[in-house]
Enzyme design. Structure first.
Site, PDB file in Angstrom:
ATOM      1  CD  GLU A 173      -2.515   1.831   0.600  1.00  0.00           C
ATOM      2  OE1 GLU A 173      -3.429   1.118   0.165  1.00  0.00           O
ATOM      3  OE2 GLU A 173      -2.312   3.008   0.202  1.00  0.00           O
ATOM      4  CG  ASP A 203       4.609   3.038  -6.944  1.00  0.00           C
ATOM      5  OD1 ASP A 203       3.481   2.518  -7.082  1.00  0.00           O
ATOM      6  OD2 ASP A 203       5.203   3.626  -7.868  1.00  0.00           O
ATOM      7  CG  ASP A 243      -8.414  -3.528  -2.724  1.00  0.00           C
ATOM      8  OD1 ASP A 243      -9.171  -2.660  -3.195  1.00  0.00           O
ATOM      9  OD2 ASP A 243      -8.520  -3.959  -1.556  1.00  0.00           O
ATOM     10  CB  SER A 244      -5.713   0.359  -7.205  1.00  0.00           C
ATOM     11  OG  SER A 244      -6.548   0.390  -8.340  1.00  0.00           O
ATOM     12  CG  ASP A 267     -12.002   5.546  -9.080  1.00  0.00           C
ATOM     13  OD1 ASP A 267     -12.283   4.365  -8.828  1.00  0.00           O
ATOM     14  OD2 ASP A 267     -12.748   6.507  -8.804  1.00  0.00           O
TER      15      ASP A 267
HETATM   16  N1  SAM Z   1     -12.177  -0.595  -2.632  1.00  0.00           N
HETATM   17  C1  SAM Z   1     -11.636   0.637  -3.043  1.00  0.00           C
HETATM   18  C2  SAM Z   1     -12.189   1.170  -4.347  1.00  0.00           C
HETATM   19  O1  SAM Z   1     -12.294   0.422  -5.334  1.00  0.00           O
HETATM   20  O2  SAM Z   1     -12.501   2.343  -4.376  1.00  0.00           O
HETATM   21  C3  SAM Z   1     -10.168   0.613  -2.973  1.00  0.00           C
HETATM   22  C4  SAM Z   1      -9.752   0.552  -1.553  1.00  0.00           C
HETATM   23  S1  SAM Z   1      -8.100   0.692  -1.130  1.00  0.00           S
HETATM   24  C5  SAM Z   1      -8.308   1.840   0.161  1.00  0.00           C
HETATM   25  C6  SAM Z   1      -7.275   1.527  -2.439  1.00  0.00           C
HETATM   26  C7  SAM Z   1      -5.835   1.877  -2.061  1.00  0.00           C
HETATM   27  O3  SAM Z   1      -4.992   1.871  -3.208  1.00  0.00           O
HETATM   28  C8  SAM Z   1      -5.671   3.280  -1.435  1.00  0.00           C
HETATM   29  O4  SAM Z   1      -5.439   3.150  -0.063  1.00  0.00           O
HETATM   30  C9  SAM Z   1      -4.476   3.874  -2.193  1.00  0.00           C
HETATM   31  O5  SAM Z   1      -3.573   4.556  -1.350  1.00  0.00           O
HETATM   32  C10 SAM Z   1      -3.855   2.634  -2.827  1.00  0.00           C
HETATM   33  N2  SAM Z   1      -2.992   2.887  -3.994  1.00  0.00           N
HETATM   34  C11 SAM Z   1      -3.248   3.717  -5.046  1.00  0.00           C
HETATM   35  N3  SAM Z   1      -2.198   3.704  -5.903  1.00  0.00           N
HETATM   36  C12 SAM Z   1      -1.282   2.827  -5.394  1.00  0.00           C
HETATM   37  C13 SAM Z   1       0.011   2.379  -5.833  1.00  0.00           C
HETATM   38  N4  SAM Z   1       0.574   2.823  -6.965  1.00  0.00           N
HETATM   39  N5  SAM Z   1       0.667   1.471  -5.059  1.00  0.00           N
HETATM   40  C14 SAM Z   1       0.118   1.000  -3.907  1.00  0.00           C
HETATM   41  N6  SAM Z   1      -1.077   1.401  -3.442  1.00  0.00           N
HETATM   42  C15 SAM Z   1      -1.784   2.297  -4.182  1.00  0.00           C
END
Ligand code: SAM
Length: 293
Positions: A111, A142, A161-162, A164
């Protein structure tokens, strides 16, 4: 985009001309992390609500739909998943579902924003109850770089699980990332990605996910729709792809006899989710239906 008005939180989907609201009891937390604005609310009827950059991430009440569908279909499609990586997923709900599978030996949650996990531990403790499991590993950084660096052929399943596909998540919906993911996977390995709304995004985001996954070398790609009341249109999807492994068939008997509790997922739900709505089959060029292959 979101607004707070007379006790209602509203996420506005300007380009679609729609919005979704939840009645709020109180704001529990707000901060600007190095990556995004993080808000937590207590709602009247959906438990706690997490919002990132104005977009609804999850509520206590309905997150089980998303978390179960992001995990169990893929875990019961793989022959014997032992090593799993979750990219994003900072709320830990996906990790909790993955660790329900006794055969999983090691799960990594990668995350980018540690604050999401820390605030989930505080406001969504039920999602974090497997965080102390000895098989759980956390890396805060990242996910794109992590997948690039992981040993080739070392993973059985990658779950994206990211947020948008904007900001730090944009590169998680890209051909280069899928190429690195293919390298990171074992033969027979799988990737599954949250792939937005079938209603809104079949001809755009979902189609380009299919095209790019195939270009990257995944020879089997399939999208599974499922309900998600708090996301735009209330209808969401994940897209699964296999490295030389069909994804329209799964270990049905094992799914039926799963040694853990689920609230939405079962073998029948899995079978149903594999059936492609006609407009999606036509758009994605994926005519194979369960039982027809
Ligand atoms: N269920 C949610 C949705 O579809 O809206 C997603 C939940 S989860 C909280 C999404 C996570 O992806 C966020 O906490 C965000 O910080 C993380 N994220 C976004 N880009 C990322 C990346 N390049 N590497 C790791 N985590 C990432």
């Amino acid at each position: 985009m979101s607004s707070l008005n007379e006790g209602w939180f509203t996420e506005i989907f300007q380009d679609q001309g729609t919005a979704f609201s939840l009645q709020i009891k109180q704001k529990l937390h707000e901060e600007q992390t190095p990556f995004q604005k993080l808000e937590i609310y207590e709602t009247e009827t959906f438990g706690n609500l997490m919002v990132l950059d104005g977009c609804v991430m999850l509520t206590s009440r309905d997150n089980f739909l998303y978390h179960e569908m992001m995990t169990h279909p893929a875990l019961f499609t793989h022959r014997d998943p032992k090593k799993v990586a979750i990219i994003g997923g900072g709320d830990c709900g996906t990790l909790k579902e993955v660790l329900k599978h006794p055969g999983v030996e090691e799960a990594w949650q990668v995350e980018i924003d540690e604050r999401v996990t820390r605030m989930s531990e505080k406001y969504f403790p039920e999602l974090c109850e497997s965080n102390e499991d000895p098989r759980a590993n956390f890396f805060f950084g990242d996910g794109i770089q992590w997948i690039r660096d992981v040993a080739p052929g070392s993973l059985d399943l990658i779950i994206i699980d990211s947020t948008d596909p904007v900001g730090p998540a944009e590169g998680l919906f890209a051909l280069d990332f899928y190429r690195d993911a293919l390298l990171a996977l074992n033969e027979g390995g799988l990737i599954v990605q949250q792939s937005e709304s079938p209603m809104l995004h079949t001809d755009s985001i979902i189609k380009s996910i299919h095209t790019d996954l195939r270009k990257a070398g995944f020879d089997h790609v399939h999208t599974l729709p499922f309900p998600q009341p708090v996301y735009p249109t209330g209808w969401w999807s994940c897209t699964m792809a296999g490295k030389h492994k069909p994804v329209q068939y799964f270990r049905e008997e094992d799914a039926d006899n799963r040694p853990f509790v689920t609230r939405y997922y079962n073998a029948g739900v899995h079978r149903g989710a594999l059936a492609m709505p006609q407009f999606m089959a036509e758009s994605l060029g994926d005519p194979v239906q369960p039982g027809e292959g």
